[in-house]
Design a protein around this motif. Structure first.
Motif, PDB file in Angstrom:
ATOM      1  N   HIS A   1       0.744  -1.127   0.079  1.00 52.88           N
ATOM      2  CA  HIS A   1       0.099   0.150   0.115  1.00 52.88           C
ATOM      3  C   HIS A   1       0.750   1.277  -0.073  1.00 52.88           C
ATOM      4  O   HIS A   1       1.713   1.201   0.791  1.00 52.88           O
TER       5      HIS A   1
ATOM      6  N   HIS B   1       1.186   5.661  -1.031  1.00 54.01           N
ATOM      7  CA  HIS B   1       0.474   6.896  -1.075  1.00 54.01           C
ATOM      8  C   HIS B   1       0.973   8.004  -2.332  1.00 54.01           C
ATOM      9  O   HIS B   1       2.207   8.483  -1.853  1.00 54.01           O
TER      10      HIS B   1
ATOM     11  N   HIS C   1      -6.311   9.020  -0.474  1.00 54.71           N
ATOM     12  CA  HIS C   1      -5.433   8.156   0.407  1.00 54.71           C
ATOM     13  C   HIS C   1      -4.298   7.504  -0.338  1.00 54.71           C
ATOM     14  O   HIS C   1      -3.180   7.828  -0.115  1.00 54.71           O
TER      15      HIS C   1
HETATM   16 ZN   LIG Z   1      -2.305   4.452   3.980  1.00 56.71          ZN
END
Ligand SMILES: [Zn+2]
Length: 209
Positions: free
Chosen positions: A96, A98, A171
């Motif tokens: 993950h 950003h 996000h």
């Molecule tokens: Zn995050």
């Protein structure tokens, strides 16, 4: 794969993503699942450009902390990794990040899916169709991460995504895969598609849905 090998891969990939500008500050989190179902995840608050093997926390499949140094907390977004591993039993890596582009494209549509352009690059994400019509699921961002995880579980249980990726609005992007190399490729492919979408909007080529 030994634990050391898992951590070495996570450190190398976090450093790579950091240098792309996708894990700036302490943003983002990477995890690797072990054969027994537990997973290693980056600890909260560590710079992703300079991680060491002591910057990880091991989490049980039920979400309990199994191993860590006393000063560390697991990533605030551990619940998302936990739900991804539950939903996709073959996945062993969940990444993950950003990026600026992920946040820009998440505002290109108001609904809960981002139509993807029919690019050759989609083959890398497992889409082998001529002129594919697929989309990337978008989830609302919530301060309480367990709420995002619950939304993911509810939606994907009813309808699995077209590609092994999801976007949280304003996000970042999350991908999952059966190896660390594939997860890294997925992040790069999705980020390429995001850059394409941002450039396409600038040049007036916008409609893919
Ligand atoms: Zn995050």
């Amino acid at each position: 794969m030994t634990n050391d090998k898992h951590l070495t891969e996570l450190i190398a990939n976090a450093c790579h993503f950091y240098h792309q500008g996708w894990m700036i500050g302490t943003a983002g989190n990477l995890s690797a699942r072990l054969p027994n179902g537990s997973f290693w995840i980056t600890a909260s608050g560590c710079s992703k450009g300079e991680l060491s093997p002591s910057d990880f926390v091991r989490i049980s499949p039920q979400g309990q902390v199994e191993q860590t140094s006393p000063s560390l907390k697991p990533s605030a977004e551990t619940a998302i990794h936990q739900v991804i591993y539950k939903l996709f039993p073959d996945a062993t890596s969940c990444y993950h990040v950003h990026s600026v582009e992920a946040n820009l494209v998440s505002r290109f549509v108001q609904g809960d899916s981002l139509p993807l352009p029919p690019l050759e690059m989609l083959k890398g994400l497992g889409v082998w169709e001529e002129n594919p019509k697929c989309s990337l699921p978008i989830f609302a961002n919530h301060l309480q991460v367990t709420r995002i995880a619950a939304d993911i579980e509810e939606r994907f249980t009813k309808s699995p995504p077209d590609v092994p990726a999801l976007l949280i609005r304003d996000h970042g992007i999350t991908v999952w895969a059966t190896s660390p190399e594939t997860a890294r490729n997925y992040i790069e492919l999705v980020e390429y598609i995001f850059r394409y979408l941002v450039a396409a909007r600038r040049t007036g080529i916008e409609e893919f849905g």
